[in-house]
Design an enzyme around this catalytic site. Sequence first.
Site, PDB file in Angstrom:
ATOM      1  N   ARG A 126       0.821  -1.231   0.000  1.00 12.30           N
ATOM      2  CA  ARG A 126       0.000   0.000   0.000  1.00 12.30           C
ATOM      3  C   ARG A 126       0.851   1.275   0.000  1.00 12.30           C
ATOM      4  NH1 ARG A 126      -3.061  -3.277   3.588  1.00 12.30           N
ATOM      5  NH2 ARG A 126      -4.852  -4.121   2.497  1.00 12.30           N
ATOM      6  N   LYS A 148       2.157  11.606 -10.345  1.00 15.50           N
ATOM      7  CA  LYS A 148       1.191  10.800 -11.102  1.00 15.50           C
ATOM      8  C   LYS A 148       1.899   9.511 -11.498  1.00 15.50           C
ATOM      9  CE  LYS A 148      -2.102  14.001 -13.188  1.00 15.50           C
ATOM     10  NZ  LYS A 148      -2.594  14.610 -14.444  1.00 15.50           N
ATOM     11  N   GLU A 190       7.086  19.384 -23.727  1.00 12.40           N
ATOM     12  CA  GLU A 190       6.578  19.624 -22.370  1.00 12.40           C
ATOM     13  C   GLU A 190       7.176  20.913 -21.787  1.00 12.40           C
ATOM     14  OE1 GLU A 190       4.178  18.127 -20.881  1.00 12.40           O
ATOM     15  OE2 GLU A 190       4.023  16.090 -21.661  1.00 12.40           O
ATOM     16  N   LYS A 232       5.848  23.432 -12.496  1.00  9.48           N
ATOM     17  CA  LYS A 232       5.145  22.179 -12.180  1.00  9.48           C
ATOM     18  C   LYS A 232       5.067  21.991 -10.668  1.00  9.48           C
ATOM     19  CE  LYS A 232       4.076  17.564 -13.141  1.00  9.48           C
ATOM     20  NZ  LYS A 232       3.961  16.484 -14.054  1.00  9.48           N
ATOM     21  N   GLU A 242      -5.434  17.057  -8.669  1.00  9.31           N
ATOM     22  CA  GLU A 242      -6.151  17.580  -9.845  1.00  9.31           C
ATOM     23  C   GLU A 242      -7.662  17.605  -9.599  1.00  9.31           C
ATOM     24  OE1 GLU A 242      -4.386  16.240 -13.584  1.00  9.31           O
ATOM     25  OE2 GLU A 242      -6.382  16.303 -14.464  1.00  9.31           O
ATOM     26  N   ARG A 254      -4.263  21.886 -11.417  1.00 13.31           N
ATOM     27  CA  ARG A 254      -3.284  20.990 -12.070  1.00 13.31           C
ATOM     28  C   ARG A 254      -3.674  20.657 -13.504  1.00 13.31           C
ATOM     29  NH1 ARG A 254      -0.020  15.911  -9.494  1.00 13.31           N
ATOM     30  NH2 ARG A 254       1.085  15.377 -11.407  1.00 13.31           N
ATOM     31  N   ASN A 258      -2.334  19.639 -18.490  1.00  8.46           N
ATOM     32  CA  ASN A 258      -2.851  18.771 -19.553  1.00  8.46           C
ATOM     33  C   ASN A 258      -2.972  19.522 -20.889  1.00  8.46           C
ATOM     34  OD1 ASN A 258      -3.095  16.745 -17.684  1.00  8.46           O
ATOM     35  ND2 ASN A 258      -5.230  17.203 -17.217  1.00  8.46           N
ATOM     36  N   HIS A 261      -2.875  17.716 -24.173  1.00  4.49           N
ATOM     37  CA  HIS A 261      -2.812  16.278 -23.899  1.00  4.49           C
ATOM     38  C   HIS A 261      -4.065  15.509 -24.312  1.00  4.49           C
ATOM     39  CE1 HIS A 261       0.872  17.225 -21.886  1.00  4.49           C
ATOM     40  NE2 HIS A 261       1.038  15.995 -21.455  1.00  4.49           N
ATOM     41  N   HIS A 265      -3.175  12.484 -26.399  1.00  5.42           N
ATOM     42  CA  HIS A 265      -3.361  11.083 -25.986  1.00  5.42           C
ATOM     43  C   HIS A 265      -4.152  10.295 -27.026  1.00  5.42           C
ATOM     44  CE1 HIS A 265      -2.580  11.515 -21.354  1.00  5.42           C
ATOM     45  NE2 HIS A 265      -1.482  11.542 -22.075  1.00  5.42           N
ATOM     46  N   HIS A 277       5.569  10.635 -26.856  1.00  5.01           N
ATOM     47  CA  HIS A 277       4.531  11.403 -26.166  1.00  5.01           C
ATOM     48  C   HIS A 277       4.635  12.898 -26.498  1.00  5.01           C
ATOM     49  CE1 HIS A 277       1.846  12.656 -22.940  1.00  5.01           C
ATOM     50  NE2 HIS A 277       2.803  13.407 -22.422  1.00  5.01           N
TER      51      HIS A 277
HETATM   52  N1  GLY Z   1       1.550  15.383 -16.829  1.00  4.10           N
HETATM   53  C1  GLY Z   1       0.513  16.139 -16.255  1.00  4.10           C
HETATM   54  C2  GLY Z   1       0.533  16.177 -14.775  1.00  4.10           C
HETATM   55  O1  GLY Z   1       1.488  15.767 -14.164  1.00  4.10           O
HETATM   56  O2  GLY Z   1      -0.434  16.588 -14.182  1.00  4.10           O
END
Ligand code: GLY
Length: 373
Positions: A126, A148, A190, A232, A242, A254, A258, A261, A265, A277
């Site tokens: 966990r 993430k 990015e 970031k 988020e 957050r 994106n 994205h 994606h 990516h």
């Molecule tokens: N890659 C987007 C984030 O980390 O929220």
Amino acid sequence: MPSSGWCAVVDTRIHVSAERDYDVVIGRGLLSSLPDMLRGSQRVAVIHPGTLLVSAEAIRQDLSDSGFEVTLIEVPDAEDAKTSDVAAFCWSVLGTAGLTRSDSIVGLGGGATTDLAGFVAATWLRGIRVVHIPTTLLAMVDAAVGGKTGINTAAGKNLVGSFWSPGGVLCDINSLETLPRNDLLAGMAEVVKIGFVRDTSILDDVERDAAAATDPAGDLLPDLIRRAVQVKADVVSRDFREVSATAGDGSIGREVLNYGHTFGHAVERREKYRWRHGAAVAVGMMFVAELAALGGRLPESDVDRHRSVLDGLGLPTTYSAGHWDELLAAMAVDKKARGSLLRFVVLQGIGNPVIWEGPDPALLAAAYASISR
Ligand code: GLY
């Protein structure tokens, strides 16, 4: 990556406060900081792709010399690592090695490896500590920072995962000197994403001198990485999970990260994850720039700026025509959709992102037409 005599040359520490506090260290020759980040652990498992075996062996030697019991776990390269089978393989090795709650995982590699290593760490017992050592630009400025974690499934990219802050991140710029050029440029997508949504000085510098901005031996690229990671870190510290469309200060949460994205994606999925990516995100940023312009939110001159910045970096700005239905269906299952409405981060001017929920389908199709060839 050097294997011995590591010493910090430039050393920037960026603090992240996101359920747990940790530092992102950016510099050259940083691996002497690793034992400190693992303090309190007895056993360490290093998850790495086969291509980084030499670096992983060097880390094993260094950590063994510092008294840790080290197990190397070799996983497939790139997105092939992000499967439930590979995660299950890692769990079985952790069981054999006897990793306990106080032990640690090290994720060494690109964004796919650090996503997998983070997911394995989040789920083993966990949750145990994970320290990331990103070796690609994309992982340094995005994937390895922010907690993430995830794997891909038949249903889509990153649909299974969890939020799990690392115990630390070591961005050794020297790793970028051996990174294939196309991977470096994909990572720049990015970096400029952060320029478009928040720190526009990044765009100014890339426009002024794209060669210097992409030279791992120079001083500008480390500084761009520092600025991108700082944004970031600030965003993630305010809205780790988020959950807020707007953060405490009224700015977008957050979700801002994106940008580009949702469409990106969908392209990755359609291309069966063979596209980098960053390349898909570049096309995705063009798509939302065109969408914002069609919706009267962004001037054409700013759409042109997207195109020239991305072109200047050799990143794609168009996508093949005739796949709209498939791309739209992929966007609908993307985790950024909420309920039945598609959500996009769009710009109302460079550096001024907002959420646009449920744009007119005709505008979406027109945006696709604008970037199709
Ligand atoms: N890659 C987007 C984030 O980390 O929220």
